[in-house]
Write a protein that holds these residues in place. Sequence first.
Motif, PDB file in Angstrom:
ATOM      1  N   SER A   1       0.834  -1.197   0.000  1.00  0.00           N
ATOM      2  CA  SER A   1       0.000   0.000   0.000  1.00  0.00           C
ATOM      3  C   SER A   1       0.875   1.255   0.000  1.00  0.00           C
ATOM      4  CB  SER A   1      -0.980  -0.019   1.160  1.00  0.00           C
ATOM      5  OG  SER A   1      -0.288   0.121   2.363  1.00  0.00           O
TER       6      SER A   1
ATOM      7  N   LEU B   1       3.616   1.569  -1.637  1.00  0.00           N
ATOM      8  CA  LEU B   1       4.059   1.767  -3.015  1.00  0.00           C
ATOM      9  C   LEU B   1       2.887   1.818  -3.987  1.00  0.00           C
ATOM     10  CD1 LEU B   1       7.210  -0.526  -3.205  1.00  0.00           C
ATOM     11  CD2 LEU B   1       7.062   1.892  -2.685  1.00  0.00           C
ATOM     12  N   GLN B   2       1.688   1.768  -3.455  1.00  0.00           N
ATOM     13  CA  GLN B   2       0.509   1.891  -4.306  1.00  0.00           C
ATOM     14  C   GLN B   2       0.456   0.832  -5.406  1.00  0.00           C
ATOM     15  OE1 GLN B   2      -2.155   4.526  -4.156  1.00  0.00           O
ATOM     16  NE2 GLN B   2      -1.326   4.055  -2.144  1.00  0.00           N
ATOM     17  N   VAL B   3       0.745  -0.399  -5.038  1.00  0.00           N
ATOM     18  CA  VAL B   3       0.677  -1.482  -6.022  1.00  0.00           C
ATOM     19  C   VAL B   3      -0.778  -1.735  -6.379  1.00  0.00           C
ATOM     20  CG1 VAL B   3       1.107  -3.935  -6.420  1.00  0.00           C
ATOM     21  CG2 VAL B   3       2.761  -2.548  -5.161  1.00  0.00           C
TER      22      VAL B   3
END
Lengths: 510, 315, 361, 344
Positions: A391, A393-395
């Motif tokens: 979260s 790294l905003q995957v």
Amino acid sequence: MFNEESTSSPGMAIALEMTGVTKSFGAVVALRDGELRLRYHSVHALMGENGAGKSTLVKIIAGLYLPDAGTLSLAGNPVSFKTTADAKAAGVAVVYQEPTMLPHLSVTENIFMGRLPTSRSGNVDRKRMRREARALFDRLGVHIDPDRIADGLSIADQQIIEIAKAISMDARVLIMDEPTAALSPEEVRRLFAITRSLRDEGRAILFISHRFEEVWDLCDTVTVMRDGAYVSTSPLAETTERDVVRQMVGRDVDSLYPRGERTHGNTLLKVHELTSLGVFHDIDFEVRAGEIVGLAGLVGAGRSEVARAIFGVDRYDSGTVELDGTPVRRHDPLHAMGLGLGFVPEDRRHQGLILEFGLSRNAALAVRRMLARLGIITDSRENSLARTWLSRLQVKARALDTPAGTLSGGNQQKIVLAKWLAASPRVLIVDEPTRGIDVGTKAEVHQILADLTHAGMGILMISSDLPEVLGMADRVLVMREGRITAELSHEDADAESVMYAATHSEAVKA
Amino acid sequence: AAGSSSSDQGTTALSVGYVPKMLANPYFDQAGVGAEEAVKELNGDYVAVGPQVGAADAQVPFINTLAQQGRNGIILSASDPSALGQALTTAREAGTKVVTFDSDVEPEYRDLFVSPVPDMSLSKAMVDVMIEQIGEEGKIAILGASPNAKNQNAWISGIEKDIADSHPGIEIVEKFYGNDDDQESFDKTAAALQKTPGLSGIISTSTVGTASAARYISSSSFAGNVALTGIGMPNATKAYLEDGTIKKFVLFDPADMGRVGAYAIRALLDGDITGKAGDTFTAGDLGEYTVEEGGIVQAGEPIVFDLENIDQYNF
Amino acid sequence: MTEVAFTASATSGTRTYLTHALPLWRRTLLTHEAMIILSVVVVSIIAAASIPRFATPLTLSYLLLDVTPILLCALPVTLILVSGEIDLSVASAVGFSNVVIGWLFAEGVPIQGAILAGVLSGLLVGLVNGFLVAVLQLPSLAVTIGTLALFRGISIGILGTDSITNFPVELKSLANANVPGTGFPLVMFAVLVAIVLFAVMLHFTPFGRSVYATGQGIDTARFSGVRTVRVKFTLFLLSGLLAGLVGAYYTFRYGSARGDNAAGLELAVIAGVVLGGVSIFGGRGRIVGVVAGVLLIGLVQSVLRFMNYSSDVINIAVGGLLVVSVAVPLAFTAITQTVAHARRKTSTPMRAEESQHRKGK
Amino acid sequence: MSAIQTRPSQLTAGQRFAAVLASRESAVVIVLALLILVATLQNPSFLFGPDGVRDLLLTPSILVPLAVAQAVVLITRNIDLSVASILGLGAWLSASTLANNPGLPLWLVAVGAVVLGAVLGSVNGVLIAVLGAPALVVTLGTLYIYRGLNVLWADGKVVSAVNMPKEFLEFGVGSLLGIPNLMIIALVIVVAVTWYMRSRPSARELYAIGSAPFAATLLGLPSKRRVFMALVASGAIAGLAGFMYAARYGAVDSQAGSGLELSAVAAAVLGGVAIFGGSGTVWGAAIGAVLLVTINRALPILGVPDFWQRAVVGLLILGAIVLDRLLALRHARKLSEIREKEND
Ligand SMILES: Nc1ncnc2c1ncn2[C@@H]1O[C@H](COP(=O)(O)OP(=O)(O)OP(=O)(O)O)[C@@H](O)[C@H]1O
Ligand SMILES: Nc1ncnc2c1ncn2[C@@H]1O[C@H](COP(=O)(O)OP(=O)(O)OP(=O)(O)O)[C@@H](O)[C@H]1O
Ligand SMILES: [Mg+2]
Ligand SMILES: [Mg+2]
């Protein structure tokens, strides 16, 4: 949409036409509405960033991938290639980006495999084959023994054999996917001479390269792609390098690279006279806390090899690596990791990820020992670690047990980053960190790297993307044929000085 | 006498499992024929099960299954004297009578052992036939079946003893094993003949080996120079009697062992015998048998086969 | 490293992730392992219902005793296959240990010493395999065919024609004993412990993660700090150790030591492991599947024997199980793809590139 | 340019000769020759005895075709563990047919065995090449299945020399110009397959497929068809080997040839066929088979007891693959040295 009549030289018949071609791999759309129009008597350039879908387009023409939608026609007749043999039979020859040698077979057999010349009795005609191979090599001006086995050939020689193979097919359509990436200037010159003569014979040629000067030297038309989509086609005479770059990248390049004020701390990584015979020599440099050191150079200069040796995946012959004053053991990645070294390798599919593992298994792989309690590791511990980093790294993914191989390239890259950030390294080596990821993600990755340096991490960044190196690095090291040929400060480094050092052996160490 | 009177007293029906060292072997098939006939004569139920190849542990599951099926008799030729011990013990605890034949297990694991012939008489017969051909002087080799089988070792040491005792001019220079396998016996014979020049004869204690060795010798330059004898199956060996490779060979009728085994089980079930020395029981037409020391019954006497009598046998 | 403030994450809100993409029942029931376990259950029920005298403690006892050596060898072999290698030499290692025990015992060495030496002999086989496969990086298929012949040869060489049988009675009866009043062999406690140990090792330890990573992507594994040489070496040592222990068990279970003992066991082991869903190409498989696979083979053999089929039919059944277990899923995929193709008429997804790469032994 | 090149055109005759000697096939030939020499010195009858040469040639005649078949399959990066079971069925077909129909021409029976083998091989082929199932698992399965079918078919019977026509048995041990008939068949197989593997385009594609399966796809090679045919060929040769087995041993039961599959793989590996495909020659595998069999016969003469022979065979296999690796390592080191020189 461009106007066909105004951008193509009239009088040259269309050899190959592709319209509306789409190809996706699971969630990754590699190509959408791909378009291409090749004419006889013409060398056509295809440009686009890494991952723009160029190779995918090539593989569809080659019959290796079946497109999800769209049409393909050769000399006006619609075709549908089911196998590579179909495309070959239709007169399409392809030099793939990655050489595909048959290691146990002779060079000659590699060139002719699949259409070995036979004598009247139906036997392989070795003499003729060898004669033709020699003739091809003479034409290309190279000296490769046609009888030696392919195993152990350098990448450059492999690439030359691929080119010889394609030329020998006497195809009407010749496609070359980055054929020059590994070649020396002299070899490139010869290849161009042959390409021109093939063009003059009337063949249609598609040429892919990231090198602008080559494109301007050789080609007459350029098609630009971005994020898997067709952007434009224009005669080279009517366009400029600037235009093409803008079309490729889609925005002002400089805005990509966030560089706040950086304060450099003490030296973290110290590499001294590192040598691996035949690969690289006397590599000397330091990385300080809070600093990004860029390592530039042409493909094949030996940058990744240096990084792998530092991290301990490869052996080296002499020299030392120290992390914060402690020597890093040779050939022992676990030791390097223990001292605080992290490594995001260049080939994320084969070196960075276990494609069949779920995301949390991948994210936890490097820290598996630290996660274990009393020697036992559980899914829930891996999952909570993965949740945190994914979260941050905003995957973009739905579930933690999704196999990593099904994510898009950019998200795969983020998983690799997550895996290493989870290990809390002090120095992170990133090798081609943005290869094949889209522009938006690229900016995100750059932002992450910048944030990491602010927190005191030292970063060694290897990249073939020159603007990226120039934009991100505080210092730029340039390698050529296994040696560092220049060290440039952020201020001194520009495209010209870096390219000069990358192609000339006697560069000044600034 | 005692056996026949008690068999119609409404005792449990006979249910026998026959377990040879391996299936698909004419020798064991012939023994099975005898066992099956006898079981049928006794109105019993008969099944033949076993492995394809002889190995120490391969028979164990089959014995276990027979015991589980509640069969009350097992007629067994053991591949290993002790590996079957636990399986047999469990079976016997459940009431199954175990009679071994041809190749015994350790005595504590079975009720009775049916020996085809007294070991020594068979060994003597083989040596005698050999002496007849080569005289009292010469070097001979022995071709055995499996190196671990008890009967093989008994016969071979019988041969050695007889030669040492009564034929000082004969020297045993070589012993090799063909594992009851055609190919192996054939190849090993070839190797042995080359390795030891001046060999006058080979005695084979393996029926398979006799035919294979004969086949090698008859096609080689040793034909006529090397005498061959031993035990052999009449059908498989007949051709070599006819072409002269073998003059005479020895055996017994394996079916007798099967027959005696089946009747012994009946007698054991009926309590007529317990397997101790001196017990007697009747085996149908074969007549009366007496249990010897060690729980052994001798089923018959050696038969010497030659061109004269070979046609009387078919197995 | 100090905590990093992520500008990127600050801009967009936090994301949430499901733990699993699929619901529990699909993850557990629609697996190869579940199919095998189901087969075990179904075959047991049918056999118990239709074959007289089958459903007894004795059947269970014999079944478990028969599969014990195979099961014990299958555990480390599973790990070896998961790591992308193969071990065909297990049976020779078992035989070697068995022979060394018998030989030393016959030479007058106390039985404890002989057992220790036997276990070490098994370990020696693992050491040789590990050195050749992990350190010299030779192909394990060829290496273990070589060590299969070598150690079987040494075993036959040591004992020659002898068969050692006079082992202490207490040990023999211990190896065959059941928990009093049940059909549950005592040795199964050791087997259960081994199963649990191996399952934990493979599924719940960092080492297990390394084993999977080695088998699925040896490069990624090395780039993640997995000492792949050490991992493979350890696995072959474990295989040798277990084979050594099985050799000791075998000695007392059958009370016999001879050169040809346990010959051919390797095929039964590989068959059970593969049937249990372990991929021959590495990276896939679970201990529970292997246990079920070995049990299924043992069960089918036991049922067929009960029905008085001899070993020919039994072998056809085992071979058939193997072929079916790999062929049916592939045929299923092929059919669904053809159907999908027919539906879309003009275009199909690219045939999996991976399967081309993975094509091998 | 930093390309590394070795140019044999510039090698001296001596260097060429050394290169030939360094090939695996010649190494095996040399070992074989030494073995025969030493065994003969120890015991002259090994070679000069009345049947010395004949037995030297006759003994390997069954394993040679099997090793050839195995080599063809290994070269495609697959494996065929069912060869020995196919041999068994071929042997039983030949023996039982001839026993029941003594008048049948031998060649017809041989063709029958070949066809049977090809059919069995095609079952492997469908599962492996068409469905894509792993060869090791499939052929391990068919190893069991084919042998089981053999046992069912034979139904416990044995066909022994007495049941077979004289003509067949004489063929099995007979010879032509001093070369045993069976060895002639084996040699014909070796020569034909060697010729094929060297000369025909389709055979070179087998090497390509084994060398790099994905590259073969890129090249548009018909991989499925080729691998299928390799397995069919392997089955056909194994079937013929079954016919030869029956002729040779004159007695066939349902277990004929069992266990020979590992010997066949071992012979191929010994003869330089890479277990992961792409390299090796068929005649290398054949000579490997000859060495393997001859060792078994020579060891007793050299004073190695019977019982230790398998151990020696195991050592030999391990020695061969270790040697391969050492040579490869040396080669790699040389290459990097050359590269190093050119860089300076
Ligand atoms: N076989 C595949 N499976 C899944 N995704 C793929 C596959 N091949 C390519 N892709 C993805 O498709 C996208 C386009 O890849 P492609 O190789 O066509 O790029 P490219 O323009 O050739 O880049 P480069 O300049 O680096 O060669 C990338 O995101 C890549 O990760
Ligand atoms: N017996 C063989 N079986 C299979 N492949 C072989 C064999 N011998 C050689 N090859 C392969 O064939 C290729 C060329 O072999 P070689 O150099 O011997 O032929 P050549 O001398 O060119 O033939 P010619 O002069 O008759 O045309 C090599 O790749 C080699 O590996
Ligand atoms: Mg590309
Ligand atoms: Mg690189």
